[in-house]
Motif scaffolding. Structure first.
Motif, PDB file in Angstrom:
ATOM      1  N   ARG A  44       0.833  -1.205   0.000  1.00 46.42           N
ATOM      2  CA  ARG A  44       0.000   0.000   0.000  1.00 46.42           C
ATOM      3  C   ARG A  44       0.871   1.259   0.000  1.00 46.42           C
ATOM      4  NH1 ARG A  44      -5.418  -0.315   2.330  1.00 46.42           N
ATOM      5  NH2 ARG A  44      -6.113  -2.478   2.430  1.00 46.42           N
ATOM      6  N   ARG A  70       2.273   1.881  -3.389  1.00 47.96           N
ATOM      7  CA  ARG A  70       1.230   2.282  -4.331  1.00 47.96           C
ATOM      8  C   ARG A  70       0.689   3.685  -4.052  1.00 47.96           C
ATOM      9  NH1 ARG A  70      -3.172  -1.315  -3.167  1.00 47.96           N
ATOM     10  NH2 ARG A  70      -3.882   0.313  -1.734  1.00 47.96           N
ATOM     11  N   ASP A  71       0.487   4.022  -2.779  1.00 39.63           N
ATOM     12  CA  ASP A  71      -0.224   5.256  -2.435  1.00 39.63           C
ATOM     13  C   ASP A  71       0.672   6.390  -1.941  1.00 39.63           C
ATOM     14  OD1 ASP A  71      -2.501   3.795  -3.015  1.00 39.63           O
ATOM     15  OD2 ASP A  71      -2.826   3.211  -0.920  1.00 39.63           O
TER      16      ASP A  71
END
Length: 239
Positions: free
Chosen positions: A124, A127-128
């Motif tokens: 995560r 990705r973020d």
């Protein structure tokens, strides 16, 4: 630079006398007020108050007026890098996703489960978050892994009978002297312990929450706004 050149030429300091002047400015803050119209009063009665809005009023009633009555927000500008609150939002979202499968039962945090959760956090993060950061993204991710790993280790050793809620929002009305008002409170997590008592958990990635400074006995007397600001300090826990 001019003084330095002259000093080199004369081979001594203090060649150019420098006169210094000081000015004393006395700034007097003008009292700011926002008289309430009937429409304002009706709006305040219809509002649903949170701990954030109550704390804003305690710190500065005028700021409360601008933000919650006039609905004026600070101008948001595009930031070159993430702020601390962005990391906090990311971790809160991950913790919600990590624990929500156990709602209604006891969390089982084995070593393999903790490792899986940490790998999910890293994915995560890549990705973020990583793409919005500069070269220190790897260091921030490593800090998150270490600290959240320690958190999961502690959670694995803590007895919990059942996880009752994650990111639960509670709303209630209270009858006060000035009328009936609506309040809301958001709880990051609620655990039922083996003795059936409840434990409310509030995740903090930055500074710790401000807790009431006084005992319950001293808070039973009528309090002014100044008293609330110095004694209660924050409505997060009371609310």
């Amino acid at each position: 630079e001019i003084i330095w050149e002259k000093e080199k030429k004369e081979n001594r300091s203090g060649v150019v006398p420098v006169e210094r002047r000081g000015f004393r400015a006395r700034i007097v803050a003008r009292p700011a007020a926002a008289p309430k119209t009937l429409a304002h009063a009706e709006h305040l009665k219809r509002m649903r108050y949170s701990a954030t809005s109550l704390d804003t009023y305690m710190r500065c009633p005028l700021r409360f007026y601008f933000r919650y009555v006039l609905a004026l927000d600070e101008k948001e500008e595009l930031a070159d890098e993430l702020e601390a609150r962005d990391i906090g939002t990311f971790i809160h979202a991950w913790l919600e996703a990590a624990f929500i499968p156990w709602v209604g039962r006891a969390p089982v945090l084995t070593a393999s489960t903790c490792e899986r959760l940490l790998r999910d956090m890293e994915e995560r993060f890549d990705r973020d978050i990583a793409g919005k950061m500069r070269g220190d993204a790897f260091l921030v991710k490593e800090i998150c892994r270490v600290r959240l790993g320690r958190f999961l280790e502690k959670e694995a050793s803590r007895p919990v009978k059942a996880l009752l809620g994650v990111e639960r929002v509670f709303e209630e009305t209270l009858d006060l002297v000035a009328g009936t008002f609506r309040f809301k409170a958001k709880m990051d997590r609620i655990d039922q312990l083996p003795d059936d008592t409840l434990l409310v958990i509030d995740y903090k990635t930055g500074s710790a929450a401000l807790l009431p400074a006084s005992s319950q006995k001293s808070l039973e007397a009528p309090l002014t706004r100044a008293d609330l600001k110095s004694q209660v300090r924050s409505f997060q826990l009371p609310l």
